[in-house]
Design an enzyme around this catalytic site. Structure first.
Site, PDB file in Angstrom:
ATOM      1  N   ARG A   1       0.486  -0.897  -0.231  1.00 49.01           N
ATOM      2  CA  ARG A   1       0.041  -0.124   0.228  1.00 49.01           C
ATOM      3  C   ARG A   1       0.754   0.969   0.289  1.00 49.01           C
ATOM      4  NH1 ARG A   1      -3.535   2.277   5.095  1.00 49.01           N
ATOM      5  NH2 ARG A   1      -1.928   3.245   5.729  1.00 49.01           N
TER       6      ARG A   1
ATOM      7  N   TYR B   1      -3.351  11.925   6.187  1.00 52.08           N
ATOM      8  CA  TYR B   1      -3.730  10.686   6.880  1.00 52.08           C
ATOM      9  C   TYR B   1      -2.340   9.747   6.297  1.00 52.08           C
ATOM     10  CZ  TYR B   1      -4.704   5.781   6.572  1.00 52.08           C
ATOM     11  OH  TYR B   1      -4.062   4.530   6.752  1.00 52.08           O
TER      12      TYR B   1
ATOM     13  N   ASP C   1      -4.420   3.720   0.374  1.00 52.32           N
ATOM     14  CA  ASP C   1      -6.461   3.734   0.872  1.00 52.32           C
ATOM     15  C   ASP C   1      -6.716   5.240   0.998  1.00 52.32           C
ATOM     16  OD1 ASP C   1      -7.086   3.158   4.279  1.00 52.32           O
ATOM     17  OD2 ASP C   1      -8.113   4.403   3.415  1.00 52.32           O
TER      18      ASP C   1
ATOM     19  N   HIS D   1      -9.076   6.484   2.204  1.00 45.82           N
ATOM     20  CA  HIS D   1      -9.532   6.559   4.351  1.00 45.82           C
ATOM     21  C   HIS D   1     -10.581   7.397   4.027  1.00 45.82           C
ATOM     22  CE1 HIS D   1      -8.945   6.366   8.524  1.00 45.82           C
ATOM     23  NE2 HIS D   1      -7.436   6.250   7.749  1.00 45.82           N
TER      24      HIS D   1
ATOM     25  N   GLU E   1      -9.354   1.482  -1.234  1.00 48.16           N
ATOM     26  CA  GLU E   1     -10.193   1.670  -0.037  1.00 48.16           C
ATOM     27  C   GLU E   1     -10.639   2.580  -0.093  1.00 48.16           C
ATOM     28  OE1 GLU E   1      -7.447   0.061   3.200  1.00 48.16           O
ATOM     29  OE2 GLU E   1      -8.720   0.581   4.451  1.00 48.16           O
TER      30      GLU E   1
ATOM     31  N   GLU F   1     -13.281  -1.874   7.045  1.00 45.32           N
ATOM     32  CA  GLU F   1     -12.315  -1.849   8.301  1.00 45.32           C
ATOM     33  C   GLU F   1     -13.657  -1.268   9.766  1.00 45.32           C
ATOM     34  OE1 GLU F   1      -9.153   0.210   7.162  1.00 45.32           O
ATOM     35  OE2 GLU F   1      -9.372   2.427   8.747  1.00 45.32           O
TER      36      GLU F   1
ATOM     37  N   GLU G   1      -4.255  -7.307   5.336  1.00 47.09           N
ATOM     38  CA  GLU G   1      -2.937  -5.891   5.585  1.00 47.09           C
ATOM     39  C   GLU G   1      -1.924  -6.878   7.013  1.00 47.09           C
ATOM     40  OE1 GLU G   1      -5.514  -2.622   7.124  1.00 47.09           O
ATOM     41  OE2 GLU G   1      -3.451  -1.092   6.960  1.00 47.09           O
TER      42      GLU G   1
END
Ligand SMILES: O=C(O)[C@@H](O)[C@@H](O)[C@H](O)[C@H](O)CO
Ligand SMILES: [Mg+2]
Length: 401
Positions: free
Chosen positions: A147, A159, A209, A211, A235, A261, A338
């Protein structure tokens, strides 16, 4: 067999973890992860004050009945605190059952479906070059999937970019605030993956990601812009309370989508799965009700050719990682796991049987889930209040972090 007592261990080696330990009249005990980043003590109290009194005297082998009792008996169903508490009980009971059987947990689930569990690493950096150098670091360790996150030009503290070696989003004291600019991010993100493909070619799975920080149409735009770089997944492209919003992303891009998640029951993902709006479901042992419920989610996903891609950040304890690896070794519609490497001090508190080799992990053959807690070590690290950040747009609007 009877549950004789149970208690919660809160410890903070490197970061806070909450662990449930269930003991029985035959001397066998089981442990479960109950860590919820930034809300740890809420789950500790839910277990200590409302769940443990109901467990004493029950047969630990009655995993499903205890799960139903804790889920339906609470009246107030679902939610991350409730489902993390139920997950910890469930994981500990599966640990006990497998120990009594003298088998590694994956054997009780149905045996292995693969030789190893493909995992992905977290490469990140403040600049593209820093991020590429971290990708190289993980390529050198044999990872097949990485990632990539990077700082966004003009923004501070976005992030996914570590301050030290390992990325830990929670900071001590009250929540930190970071600025966010979607425009700057959308212009930048494709350049990160162009650089990665240019340097590392096409044999490497690349993940990213988002996020939760885009609107659906912005996520559609990013998905299209990333198509030339053939990502393994994009993601959390947008907040997923409105599962229907993913239809707008889906109709514009073939970039695979991963979400979940932050989900804690099958109800959070049912529409996404049944309408094939995603490609990977990210629910994991500690936040989605344990092995018992995660199996239900994976079985539903399998009907729609959706694969698992469980969350595995370092704010999920080694107990969750151990249990997840058993699940991953068994689950027929496995996608990827992950893996962020816990700090050495965390590993000293949680001895485990799992291992890593050339991009794959294995849970080990120890009876149970193969992870323990060294309570004397754990006692050295008292709880330290820490919170996840919040994000604001450049005009001060509170945004999704
Ligand atoms: O995919 C991931 O690993 C992230 O989304 C996590 O780092 C997440 O931010 C943390 O687990 C939150 O505690
Ligand atoms: Mg994530």
């Amino acid at each position: 067999m009877k549950i004789t007592d149970a208690y919660v261990i809160v410890t903070c080696p490197a970061r806070n973890f909450v662990t449930l330990k269930i003991r029985t009249d035959e001397g066998v005990y089981g442990i479960g992860d109950a860590t919820l980043n930034g809300r740890e003590l809420a789950v500790a109290s839910y277990l200590t004050d409302h769940v443990i009194p109901c467990l004493i005297g029950r047969d630990p082998h009655d995993i499903e009945d205890i799960w139903q009792y804790l889920y339906k008996g609470a009246y107030w169903r679902r939610g991350p605190v409730t489902m993390s508490a139920i997950a910890a009980v469930d994981t500990a009971l599966w640990d006990i059952k497998a120990k009594v059987a003298g088998l590694p947990l994956y054997q009780l689930l149905g045996g292995k479906s693969r030789n190893g569990v493909m995992v992905y690493a977290h490469a990140n950096g403040q600049t593209v070059d820093d991020a590429m150098n971290q990708v190289q670091h993980y390529v050198d360790q044999g990872y097949k999937a990485i990632r990539i996150q990077a700082g966004v030009p003009g923004l501070k503290g976005v992030y996914g970019v570590a301050k030290g070696i390992n990325y830990e989003p929670a900071t001590r004291g009250l929540p930190a605030e970071s600025a966010w600019s979607t425009e700057a991010y959308l212009d930048f993100a494709p350049t990160l993956f162009a650089a990665a493909r240019d340097r590392f070619g096409w044999d490497l799975h690349l993940l990213h990601d988002v996020h939760h920080r885009l609107t659906p149409i912005e996520a559609a735009r990013l998905g299209k812009a990333l198509e030339p770089y053939r990502l393994f997944w994009m993601e959390d492209p947008t907040p997923a309370e409105n599962q229907e919003s993913f239809r707008l992303i889906r109709q514009h891009t073939t970039t695979p989508l991963a979400v979940g998640e932050v989900f804690n029951t099958i109800w959070d993902a049912k529409d996404l799965i049944q309408n094939q709006l995603i490609d990977y479901i990210r629910t994991t042992v500690v936040h989605a009700g344990g092995i018992t419920h995660l199996r239900r989610i994976a079985n539903l996903a399998e009907l729609y050719q959706i694969r698992t891609g469980s969350h595995g950040a370092t704010d999920l304890s080694p107990v969750c990682m151990g249990a997840a690896l058993h699940f991953d070794l068994w689950v027929p519609n496995f996608g990827i796991q992950e893996r962020m490497v816990h700090e050495d001090v965390t590993e000293s508190v949680f001895p485990h049987a799992y291992s890593f080799d050339q991009g794959y992990m294995h849970p080990g053959e120890a009876p149970g889930h193969g992870v323990d807690i060294d309570e004397a070590e754990a006692a050295k690290y008292p709880y330290q209040p820490a919170y996840l950040p919040v994000a604001r747009l450049t005009d001060g609007t509170l945004w999704n972090w």
